[in-house]
Design an enzyme around this catalytic site. Structure first.
Site, PDB file in Angstrom:
ATOM      1  N   GLY A   8      66.128  39.037  20.011  1.00  0.00           N
ATOM      2  CA  GLY A   8      66.869  38.028  19.267  1.00  0.00           C
ATOM      3  C   GLY A   8      66.740  38.198  17.765  1.00  0.00           C
ATOM      4  N   ASN A  40      68.533  32.412   9.041  1.00  0.00           N
ATOM      5  CA  ASN A  40      67.720  31.253   9.444  1.00  0.00           C
ATOM      6  C   ASN A  40      67.547  30.225   8.337  1.00  0.00           C
ATOM      7  OD1 ASN A  40      65.825  32.836   7.904  1.00  0.00           O
ATOM      8  ND2 ASN A  40      64.185  31.667   8.871  1.00  0.00           N
ATOM      9  N   LYS A  93      70.224  31.978  15.513  1.00  0.00           N
ATOM     10  CA  LYS A  93      70.103  32.755  14.286  1.00  0.00           C
ATOM     11  C   LYS A  93      71.193  33.819  14.141  1.00  0.00           C
ATOM     12  CE  LYS A  93      65.099  32.197  13.770  1.00  0.00           C
ATOM     13  NZ  LYS A  93      63.795  32.879  13.620  1.00  0.00           N
TER      14      LYS A  93
END
Length: 262
Positions: free
Chosen positions: A126, A85, A64
């Site tokens: 993340g 995404n 991503k």
């Protein structure tokens, strides 16, 4: 016929292709959705080829953040979070979006979660963790802590990451790591650190009760899995790539039908 896809590594747990292909048939869309388990070294070539051969695609872990370098345009949320995404191909130009934001806000609404005035622990650093932190900061007044396996390596929106040993009192804990995703049975946090009566949110939707959520429930807390986030970002995907609006109830029914058969 055109096609769209999910890219990531791994993607075997995802039921997205079954859901989207069912919806394509219901709406008479001449398209197919496929899941691609993509190795990192093939990422640049995939983006090059996608400019001419694909309608659009979703991106899941671990790509991503690094995928941003390959798109031509980014929406504000992508720019703010550093996480993309969802990509739409428009005449060979790749437009990047962050549908995780819409998904997480749907999860909060559908489960009546108010983060205001709460101590919130986010597990992971993340793309998903960045978007969750961003969503809460944009819409609520909360005290956020971000826990990392490598504390202190980086800051997220000015918040220094901490380790397990720094976890103190909290009201809500959110797992933004892939730990617990089928068939993994890992936990994002040691069991003895899951306090009684808290709200535990796991972005994982398969299985519907991860080991983490089972402990939250056993300790008298409120367990919330990631299905509503998946549904919310899925509705956004169909809107952006195919221009169709699917209501929550229809997507919910198809989601559970396919999850049962997984």
């Amino acid at each position: 016929m055109n096609f769209s896809a999910l890219i990531g590594n791994p993607v075997g747990h995802s039921i997205g292709q079954d859901i989207y292909n069912s919806l394509f048939m219901d709406y008479g869309i001449d398209s197919m959705y496929i899941a691609i388990d993509l190795h990192r070294k093939n990422l640049p070539r995939f983006f090059d080829l996608s400019r001419g051969n694909i309608e659009g695609f979703n991106i899941t872990a671990p790509y991503k953040e690094e995928s941003i370098q390959f798109i031509d345009y980014a929406d504000k949320i992508v720019s703010d979070t550093g996480s993309v995404n969802l990509v739409k191909n428009q005449g060979g130009k790749l437009y990047g979006y962050n549908s995780d934001y819409a998904g997480f806000m749907m999860l909060a609404r559908k489960n009546n979660i108010d983060f205001s005035g709460k101590n919130v622990i986010i597990m992971g650093t993340g793309g998903a963790a960045r978007t969750v932190a961003y969503s809460i900061m944009q819409n609520y007044n909360s005290n956020i802590s971000i826990v990392s396996r490598n504390p202190g390596e980086k800051k997220i929106y000015g918040i220094a990451t901490t380790g397990y040993n720094d976890i103190k009192e909290y009201d809500i804990i959110i797992n933004c790591t892939p730990l617990g995703t089928f068939p993994d049975t890992g936990m994002p946090i040691p069991e003895n650190m899951i306090h009684n009566g808290i709200t535990g949110i796991d972005l994982v939707y398969n299985p519907s009760r991860t080991p983490f959520l089972k402990i939250v429930e056993k300790n008298g807390g409120i367990p919330v899995n990631g299905e509503d986030m998946f549904i919310g970002q899925g509705i956004e995907t169909l809107k952006k790539i195919y221009g169709i609006t699917v209501d929550y109830e229809k997507f919910y029914d198809i989601f559970h039908e396919n999850l049962r058969s997984k």
